[in-house]
Design an enzyme around this catalytic site. Sequence first.
Site, PDB file in Angstrom:
ATOM      1  N   GLU A  22       0.638   8.850  12.053  1.00  7.43           N
ATOM      2  CA  GLU A  22       0.247   7.456  12.007  1.00  7.43           C
ATOM      3  C   GLU A  22       1.359   6.407  12.506  1.00  7.43           C
ATOM      4  OE1 GLU A  22       1.116   4.915   8.658  1.00  7.43           O
ATOM      5  OE2 GLU A  22       1.413   6.502   7.376  1.00  7.43           O
ATOM      6  N   LYS A 157       3.886   6.801  -3.700  1.00 11.68           N
ATOM      7  CA  LYS A 157       5.056   5.918  -4.478  1.00 11.68           C
ATOM      8  C   LYS A 157       4.454   5.346  -5.831  1.00 11.68           C
ATOM      9  CE  LYS A 157       7.806   4.570  -0.684  1.00 11.68           C
ATOM     10  NZ  LYS A 157       6.956   4.881   0.656  1.00 11.68           N
TER      11      LYS A 157
HETATM   12  N1  PSU Z   1       2.845   4.193   1.516  1.00 16.88           N
HETATM   13  C1  PSU Z   1       4.027   4.557   2.032  1.00 16.88           C
HETATM   14  N2  PSU Z   1       4.438   4.144   3.095  1.00 16.88           N
HETATM   15  C2  PSU Z   1       3.830   3.684   4.014  1.00 16.88           C
HETATM   16  C3  PSU Z   1       2.483   3.097   3.714  1.00 16.88           C
HETATM   17  C4  PSU Z   1       2.100   3.429   2.532  1.00 16.88           C
HETATM   18  O1  PSU Z   1       4.798   5.021   1.089  1.00 16.88           O
HETATM   19  O2  PSU Z   1       4.277   3.507   5.270  1.00 16.88           O
HETATM   20  C5  PSU Z   1       1.680   2.614   4.850  1.00 16.88           C
HETATM   21  C6  PSU Z   1       0.726   3.766   5.244  1.00 16.88           C
HETATM   22  O3  PSU Z   1       0.164   3.334   6.606  1.00 16.88           O
HETATM   23  C7  PSU Z   1      -0.632   3.483   4.509  1.00 16.88           C
HETATM   24  C8  PSU Z   1      -0.349   2.021   4.296  1.00 16.88           C
HETATM   25  O4  PSU Z   1      -1.916   3.906   5.148  1.00 16.88           O
HETATM   26  O5  PSU Z   1       0.735   1.630   3.983  1.00 16.88           O
HETATM   27  C9  PSU Z   1      -1.345   1.630   3.100  1.00 16.88           C
HETATM   28  O6  PSU Z   1      -1.510   0.101   3.031  1.00 16.88           O
HETATM   29  P1  PSU Z   1      -2.472  -0.633   2.106  1.00 16.88           P
HETATM   30  O7  PSU Z   1      -2.213  -0.465   0.860  1.00 16.88           O
HETATM   31  O8  PSU Z   1      -2.403  -2.206   2.599  1.00 16.88           O
HETATM   32  O9  PSU Z   1      -3.783  -0.112   2.458  1.00 16.88           O
END
Ligand code: PSU
Length: 303
Positions: A22, A157
Amino acid sequence: MLDIHPEVAQALAAKKAVVALESTIISHGMPYPQNVETANKVEAVIRKNGAIPATIAILNGRIKVGLSESDLDFLGKTGFGVIKCSRRDLPFIIAQKKHGATTVAATMIIAEMAKIPVFATGGIGGVHRGAAVSMDISADLQELAQTSVAVVSAGAKSILDLGLTLEYLETMGVPVIGYQTDDFPAFYVRKSGFKVDYRLDNAENIAQILHTKWGFLDLRGGVLVANPVPRANEMDNLIIQKAIEQAIIEAKDQQITGKEITPFLLARIKDITGGESMKSNIQLVLNNARLASEIAVKLAAFS
Ligand code: PSU
Ligand code: MN
């Protein structure tokens, strides 16, 4: 519709192993220059383990599967100037010829279009703490429910409610596999206090499950492979929990919501821990890239 890098196209045509990656982690997950250094190291680890890396992003409205070094550098340098792109955002960024850093959800969609079944990342999005009121649930979970890609992560996390995240995945029929562990890992630490559904101790057994699900049963949907951070790079649980609590309080005070919340929390945790969290973040991503490559190599042998 897809700009598949020649090296990736060649590997796919020859039914060789490819690992999708990603780009939100590059533009929004880490500061420059560590983000670009890590992206390059991840690609090198994948090659070393017998697969071809395919980092996914949108550049000038074109869907890119496999990036050049200068593309990676651009995504890292431009940082928050690249739009965080999940399932919802894809048509806008493409139609308006913008740049998009793809989340786990958007990367899964594009990986499936390109016929790449294995994807390595750091951590997935999930059900946020307090979601019963905020209804903040990452689109990553819904994507795991419907898109047939295996996502190798170090769990999630504890900025999230990990119990509710696992309940959601169970409801949606997404298998959670622990690699050499019975415990669902919590990104910076190897244990969250929650269990995985199935423990598998080698890449071949994981590939066999993927092949049975998609190739034999034709059951659509993703699989989450949870690979704990290496012991040497694990953080102190108390330090990281305190940093997370503080970051969440700050986000509330500053009324950060929607797609901004995850990048905000990641950046604050890094600053509060004085960069310690980023070191373990980098190592766990490399560790996931290695496992994803092994799984991709074994899965390619089935087809
Ligand atoms: N969690 C992490 N590192 C990240 C992300 C999430 O520990 O870089 C990033 C990933 O790209 C994940 C996105 O798909 O954040 C999720 O965002 P949201 O919660 O807005 O869907
Ligand atoms: Mn959200």
